[in-house]
Design an enzyme around this catalytic site. Structure first.
Site, short mmCIF file in Angstrom:
data_model
loop_
_atom_site.label_atom_id
_atom_site.label_comp_id
_atom_site.label_asym_id
_atom_site.label_seq_id
_atom_site.Cartn_x
_atom_site.Cartn_y
_atom_site.Cartn_z
CE LYS A 17 0.85 1.14 4.33
NZ LYS A 17 1.75 2.58 4.32
CB ALA A 115 9.75 0.73 2.22
N GLY A 116 7.22 1.37 4.49
CA GLY A 116 6.59 2.91 4.86
C GLY A 116 5.29 1.47 3.25
CG LEU A 117 6.71 0.30 0.29
CD1 LEU A 117 7.38 -0.57 -1.22
CD2 LEU A 117 5.24 1.80 -0.25
N GLY A 119 4.76 -4.17 3.46
CA GLY A 119 4.62 -5.64 3.03
C GLY A 119 4.49 -6.85 4.51
N GLY A 120 5.04 -6.32 5.50
CA GLY A 120 4.54 -7.01 6.40
C GLY A 120 3.09 -7.31 7.12
CB SER A 121 0.59 -4.85 7.23
OG SER A 121 1.44 -4.34 8.93
CG ASP A 154 -0.19 -0.24 8.02
OD1 ASP A 154 -0.98 0.83 8.30
OD2 ASP A 154 1.02 0.27 8.49
O1 C5P Z 1 1.06 -1.31 15.06
P1 C5P Z 1 2.24 -1.41 14.74
O2 C5P Z 1 2.67 -2.46 15.36
O3 C5P Z 1 1.93 -1.73 13.10
O4 C5P Z 1 2.75 -0.19 14.87
C1 C5P Z 1 4.02 0.19 14.77
C2 C5P Z 1 4.81 1.40 15.86
O5 C5P Z 1 4.91 2.08 15.39
C3 C5P Z 1 3.59 0.71 17.52
O6 C5P Z 1 4.10 0.39 18.14
C4 C5P Z 1 3.81 2.01 17.80
O7 C5P Z 1 5.08 3.05 18.31
C5 C5P Z 1 3.75 2.99 16.53
N1 C5P Z 1 2.60 3.56 15.75
C6 C5P Z 1 1.97 4.35 16.76
N2 C5P Z 1 0.69 4.64 15.83
C7 C5P Z 1 -0.26 3.92 15.30
C8 C5P Z 1 0.40 2.55 14.28
C9 C5P Z 1 1.84 2.72 14.83
O8 C5P Z 1 2.06 4.78 17.32
N3 C5P Z 1 -1.21 4.67 14.55
#
Ligand code: C5P
Length: 302
Positions: A17, A115-117, A119-121, A154
């Site tokens: 994405k 990458a902010g894309l 992929g893992g999610s 994500d």
């Molecule tokens: O949800 P995810 O595991 O992908 O998020 C990784 C890290 O990014 C979280 O542990 C948090 O530090 C940060 N994050 C955040 N606010 C969000 C999504 C992610 O602070 N809405």
């Protein structure tokens, strides 16, 4: 999230994405940030192959199919064990459904990491879809989204059966959008990555938040100029401070004849909106010559 059946095995494609808009509304008491973001899927995929195995073992194999320059990050960030989000998704589903934890998953990876894309999610979402089918669990997409939210902010987007959505909360509250006109994008991913947590940590929420509504309307109207003008990412600023390569990409994209440009998610990939496919292919080869990282010419809404 397409499923392709071959004799015994089947494959699920997991798209990447990009965020066309990302506003950070504030920090929450649970440590996450409250978001308003607009995400679209793009034509850059990982593929996950699922098969049953005789033993009760769970086997995960990652195969890197992307550029050799990105391989270093893959070895650092992509273990074949319980630390991998695909493995966590499989364990969570097995536990929720009360089944034994057996399957082999081969992940053919093309989406760059860190990458902010997402992929893992997307791979985690594809794992829930794939194992729900392999193990004949008949869980609904709504059930899978609930499990997905436990794996990452994500993940639910990829289980919303849409190619575009406004995502709120920490990203898990999905409002699907109709997107009829495909967008042609060029994406550059430098050979360094950024940690999502670190970028959020350095982010300063806006005193007055921008609204996603103009971007959503422009997308629904298929108005490319307005989409280009409304590209926005509140994480752009902290990412440029943490990573000089993102700053460099911002400068390079400012000199390109694109309709607009922005970083995706928490970086480090950076995207430009093109008028059409020809322009994205031409600009991609121009960018490849600059050797700033991996370059992709993609289409949105797949
Ligand atoms: O949800 P995810 O595991 O992908 O998020 C990784 C890290 O990014 C979280 O542990 C948090 O530090 C940060 N994050 C955040 N606010 C969000 C999504 C992610 O602070 N809405």
């Amino acid at each position: 999230m397409l499923v392709h059946q071959h004799d015994e095995d089947f494959e699920v494609s997991a798209p990447a994405k990009v965020n066309l808009f990302l506003e950070v509304l504030g920090k929450r008491s649970d440590g996450y940030h409250e978001l308003e973001t607009l995400m679209v899927t793009i034509s850059l995929f990982d593929t996950l192959r699922f098969r049953t195995v005789d033993s009760a073992q769970f086997v995960l194999k990652n195969h890197w199919c992307g550029s050799p320059e990105s391989a270093r990050l893959v070895h650092e960030l992509l273990p074949n064990d319980q630390r991998n989000l695909v493995w966590k998704a499989a364990s969570l589903l097995a536990q929720a459904a009360g089944v034994k934890h057996a399957a082999q998953i081969d992940v053919f990876k093309r989406i760059p990491l860190a990458a902010g894309l997402a992929g893992g999610s997307s791979d985690a979402a594809a794992t829930l879809v794939g194992l729900n089918r392999l193990w004949k669990l008949n869980l609904s997409y709504s059930d899978l989204r609930e499990l997905g939210a436990l794996l990452g902010s994500d993940v639910p987007f990829f289980l919303a059966q849409t190619n575009a959505a406004i995502c709120r909360g920490r990203g898990e509250l999905i409002e699907p959008l109709q997107m009829d006109v495909p967008l042609h994008l060029i994406i550059v991913k430098p050979d360094v990555g950024l940690s999502t947590a670190q970028v959020f940590q350095h982010c300063i929420p806006a005193p007055v938040a921008s609204s996603v509504s103009k971007m959503a309307q422009s997308l629904q109207d298929g108005n490319l100029t307005r989409i280009g003008n409304n590209l926005m990412n509140r994480l752009n600023w902290p990412a440029t401070r943490l990573c000089p390569q993102v700053q460099q990409l911002e400068t390079v994209f400012t000199g390109l004849p694109v309709l607009g440009h922005v970083m995706s998610g928490s970086g480090t990939s950076y995207l430009g909106l093109c008028r059409n496919r020809q322009q994205s292919v031409a600009l991609a080869s121009r960018l490849r010559a600059l050797r700033l990282g991996s370059v992709f010419a993609v289409r949105s809404g797949v």
